[in-house]
Motif scaffolding. Sequence first.
Motif, PDB file in Angstrom:
ATOM      1  N   ALA A 259       1.620  -1.328  -0.260  1.00 59.10           N
ATOM      2  CA  ALA A 259      -0.167  -0.278  -0.065  1.00 59.10           C
ATOM      3  C   ALA A 259       0.693   1.237  -0.408  1.00 59.10           C
ATOM      4  N   ARG A 260       2.251   1.102   0.451  1.00 64.73           N
ATOM      5  CA  ARG A 260       3.209   2.191   0.633  1.00 64.73           C
ATOM      6  C   ARG A 260       3.701   2.765  -0.400  1.00 64.73           C
ATOM      7  N   THR A 261       4.164   1.334  -1.204  1.00 62.71           N
ATOM      8  CA  THR A 261       5.799   1.381  -2.305  1.00 62.71           C
ATOM      9  C   THR A 261       4.535   1.252  -3.461  1.00 62.71           C
ATOM     10  N   GLN A 262       3.850   1.197  -3.628  1.00 56.75           N
ATOM     11  CA  GLN A 262       3.010   0.457  -5.211  1.00 56.75           C
ATOM     12  C   GLN A 262       3.246   1.603  -5.713  1.00 56.75           C
ATOM     13  N   ASN A 263       3.526   1.661  -6.735  1.00 49.24           N
ATOM     14  CA  ASN A 263       4.185   2.994  -8.169  1.00 49.24           C
ATOM     15  C   ASN A 263       5.251   3.827  -7.228  1.00 49.24           C
ATOM     16  N   ALA A 264       6.043   3.110  -6.898  1.00 48.79           N
ATOM     17  CA  ALA A 264       7.508   3.781  -6.366  1.00 48.79           C
ATOM     18  C   ALA A 264       6.500   5.109  -4.680  1.00 48.79           C
ATOM     19  N   GLY A 265       5.568   4.694  -4.091  1.00 42.57           N
ATOM     20  CA  GLY A 265       5.017   5.426  -3.561  1.00 42.57           C
ATOM     21  C   GLY A 265       4.123   6.562  -4.210  1.00 42.57           C
ATOM     22  N   GLN A 266       4.338   7.052  -5.411  1.00 43.32           N
ATOM     23  CA  GLN A 266       3.595   7.762  -6.288  1.00 43.32           C
ATOM     24  C   GLN A 266       2.064   7.812  -6.398  1.00 43.32           C
ATOM     25  N   SER A 267       0.979   7.777  -5.386  1.00 42.01           N
ATOM     26  CA  SER A 267       0.236   7.471  -5.464  1.00 42.01           C
ATOM     27  C   SER A 267      -0.817   7.937  -5.070  1.00 42.01           C
ATOM     28  N   CYS A 268      -2.209   8.672  -5.024  1.00 41.60           N
ATOM     29  CA  CYS A 268      -2.734   9.682  -3.999  1.00 41.60           C
ATOM     30  C   CYS A 268      -3.380   8.987  -3.370  1.00 41.60           C
ATOM     31  N   ILE A 269      -3.777   7.254  -3.772  1.00 43.49           N
ATOM     32  CA  ILE A 269      -4.842   6.885  -2.879  1.00 43.49           C
ATOM     33  C   ILE A 269      -3.703   5.996  -1.604  1.00 43.49           C
ATOM     34  N   ALA A 270      -2.511   5.825  -1.962  1.00 43.36           N
ATOM     35  CA  ALA A 270      -0.918   4.769  -1.225  1.00 43.36           C
ATOM     36  C   ALA A 270      -2.020   4.854  -0.005  1.00 43.36           C
ATOM     37  N   ALA A 271      -1.358   4.400   1.376  1.00 43.68           N
ATOM     38  CA  ALA A 271      -1.431   4.341   2.667  1.00 43.68           C
ATOM     39  C   ALA A 271      -0.084   5.290   3.052  1.00 43.68           C
ATOM     40  N   LYS A 272      -0.089   6.375   3.375  1.00 34.51           N
ATOM     41  CA  LYS A 272       1.132   7.619   3.790  1.00 34.51           C
ATOM     42  C   LYS A 272       1.038   6.628   5.315  1.00 34.51           C
ATOM     43  N   ARG A 273       0.095   6.746   6.116  1.00 34.58           N
ATOM     44  CA  ARG A 273       0.673   7.219   7.593  1.00 34.58           C
ATOM     45  C   ARG A 273       0.038   6.103   8.023  1.00 34.58           C
ATOM     46  N   PHE A 274       1.104   5.469   8.652  1.00 36.26           N
ATOM     47  CA  PHE A 274       0.786   3.915   9.990  1.00 36.26           C
ATOM     48  C   PHE A 274      -0.253   4.566  11.068  1.00 36.26           C
ATOM     49  N   ILE A 275      -1.152   4.091  11.384  1.00 39.66           N
ATOM     50  CA  ILE A 275      -1.730   4.778  12.792  1.00 39.66           C
ATOM     51  C   ILE A 275      -1.924   3.145  13.764  1.00 39.66           C
ATOM     52  N   VAL A 276      -1.375   2.510  14.546  1.00 39.02           N
ATOM     53  CA  VAL A 276      -1.348   1.233  15.198  1.00 39.02           C
ATOM     54  C   VAL A 276      -1.335   1.483  16.199  1.00 39.02           C
ATOM     55  N   HIS A 277      -2.202   0.559  16.929  1.00 40.73           N
ATOM     56  CA  HIS A 277      -2.519   0.316  18.700  1.00 40.73           C
ATOM     57  C   HIS A 277      -1.680   0.145  19.340  1.00 40.73           C
ATOM     58  N   ALA A 278      -0.848   1.098  20.464  1.00 44.37           N
ATOM     59  CA  ALA A 278      -0.203   0.858  21.176  1.00 44.37           C
ATOM     60  C   ALA A 278       0.095  -1.210  21.756  1.00 44.37           C
ATOM     61  N   ASP A 279      -0.699  -1.847  21.579  1.00 46.05           N
ATOM     62  CA  ASP A 279      -0.615  -3.128  22.243  1.00 46.05           C
ATOM     63  C   ASP A 279      -0.294  -3.995  20.869  1.00 46.05           C
ATOM     64  N   VAL A 280      -0.403  -3.543  19.152  1.00 47.35           N
ATOM     65  CA  VAL A 280       0.314  -5.049  18.414  1.00 47.35           C
ATOM     66  C   VAL A 280       1.599  -3.496  17.402  1.00 47.35           C
ATOM     67  N   TYR A 281       1.760  -2.082  18.387  1.00 44.30           N
ATOM     68  CA  TYR A 281       2.704  -1.325  17.338  1.00 44.30           C
ATOM     69  C   TYR A 281       3.838  -2.129  17.512  1.00 44.30           C
ATOM     70  N   ASP A 282       4.559  -2.378  18.000  1.00 43.45           N
ATOM     71  CA  ASP A 282       5.746  -2.920  17.955  1.00 43.45           C
ATOM     72  C   ASP A 282       5.561  -4.334  17.133  1.00 43.45           C
ATOM     73  N   ALA A 283       4.725  -4.454  16.961  1.00 42.00           N
ATOM     74  CA  ALA A 283       5.257  -6.058  16.095  1.00 42.00           C
ATOM     75  C   ALA A 283       4.888  -5.839  15.260  1.00 42.00           C
ATOM     76  N   PHE A 284       3.791  -4.630  14.711  1.00 41.10           N
ATOM     77  CA  PHE A 284       3.307  -4.500  12.932  1.00 41.10           C
ATOM     78  C   PHE A 284       4.604  -3.194  12.923  1.00 41.10           C
ATOM     79  N   LEU A 285       5.508  -2.651  13.579  1.00 37.86           N
ATOM     80  CA  LEU A 285       6.262  -2.010  13.374  1.00 37.86           C
ATOM     81  C   LEU A 285       7.976  -3.209  12.390  1.00 37.86           C
ATOM     82  N   GLU A 286       8.180  -3.802  13.669  1.00 40.61           N
ATOM     83  CA  GLU A 286       9.156  -5.230  13.663  1.00 40.61           C
ATOM     84  C   GLU A 286       8.993  -5.517  11.513  1.00 40.61           C
TER      85      GLU A 286
END
Length: 463
Positions: A259-286
């Motif tokens: 979602a972030r890197t399709q078309n090298a990230g050059q997309s208006c609808i690319a996900a850009k801000r990843f908002i992660v609940h603290a309970d799963v933040y570390d696992a997701f980020l890794e």
Amino acid sequence: MPIATVNPATGWTELTFEPLGSEEIEERLRRAAAAFDRYRTTGFADRADLLRRAAELLDEDTPDIALTITSEMGKPVKAARAEAAKCARTMRWYAEHAEALLADEHPDDGDVRDSGASRAYVRYRPLGVVLAVMPWNFPLWQVVRFAAPALMAGNVGLLKHASNVPQTALYLEDLFLRAGFDEGCFQTLLVGSGAIEGILRDDRVAAVTLTGSEGAGRSVAAIAGDEIKKTVLELGGSDPFVVMPSADVDAAARTAVTARTQNAGQSCIAAKRFIVHADVYDAFLERFAAGMRDLTVGDPADEDTDVGPLSSEQGRADLEELVDDAVRRGATAVCGGGRPKELERGFYYEPTVLTGITPEMRVHREETFGPVATVYRVADLEEAIAVANDTSFGLSSNAWTTDPAEQERFVRDLQAGGVYFNGMTASHPAFPFGGVKRSGFGRELSAHGIKEFCNTTTVWHGA
């Protein structure tokens, strides 16, 4: 900006074009108006046959036009082929569905009688010549998602494409001509941005659609407003990608990379801000950072490349400024954060993950048009929604949760033109596409999109 093919993988100018002069522009406007006068009376079956033939030709041309796209704006060739295939599918979808989408609408019999009519209905009629001002990032798709419904509705098109994809722009005009559309039904105008105002103010142009930057949208909307002409705008986006505790974190992280890197990230609808609940933040980020590191950055003509170059040197410079500003103000680059050392030529930038984002950083407010992700830790649903909406944009959104109550809150409260659960935003001809706030107004695709450039006409017969 010159009208030229500058290969983003090398930085070399491969081909240049002279812009049209005033007499040539006038001839194309005359041709468009004459074509509309003929084409508007054709039936849906005839229009559908033409559009299906265009789809067939595009399928045949895909290997060659994909390479053209790759050389003009740096899209990996496998993604360029996929873009062409999506365009052909959309042409066929509108050929199949347009007549039903634009069928006469009949109000309730009681309302008809109450109005004093013997009968009444609503008919959708084409507006006329539509000017399309289109960007380079999806040089076929952005055009086709306008052109397919517009042509099926009986309109004709004038394309002012981005100046760095002139060969793709000329290909599109040639495609519709070879399919059998009358000369003038779809024309490419090789002109600079300075010519747009005069074309839009011409009485023969009925409406305008623009996909591009907020600045371009403001300019075109101001001119169209002054001329009282119908306008559809699809502008920037800074889409949120929210991950809640009930999510499949592995699937969310894998999808986040795409979602972030399709078309090298050059997309208006690319996900850009990843908002992660603290309970799963570390696992997701890794997992997310590992996936970003594993991407292959390189020559877009190589079948194994995941991320190609940015489209221009200026685009890379703009992205670098945002990242450098964030790092100076305390953000951490978990991965990436610069130019790949092994790629000395071309406009490449590493897939990058930034954490520790604060409101004073430019990257918190501005759109990152490249493979750069910002990751936020939030404590609960309320904070997730607040961070997601803390942007001037409102194009689309993604939320990963299996909790029905949370899903309903996201649908109710996210300020965006779309809410996608447990997946990533993707356009499809059956669903309306567009945004709110500074992401623009109006809709493309679906029944909503094809009706944007129609005259919704009430037909009333007395008793």
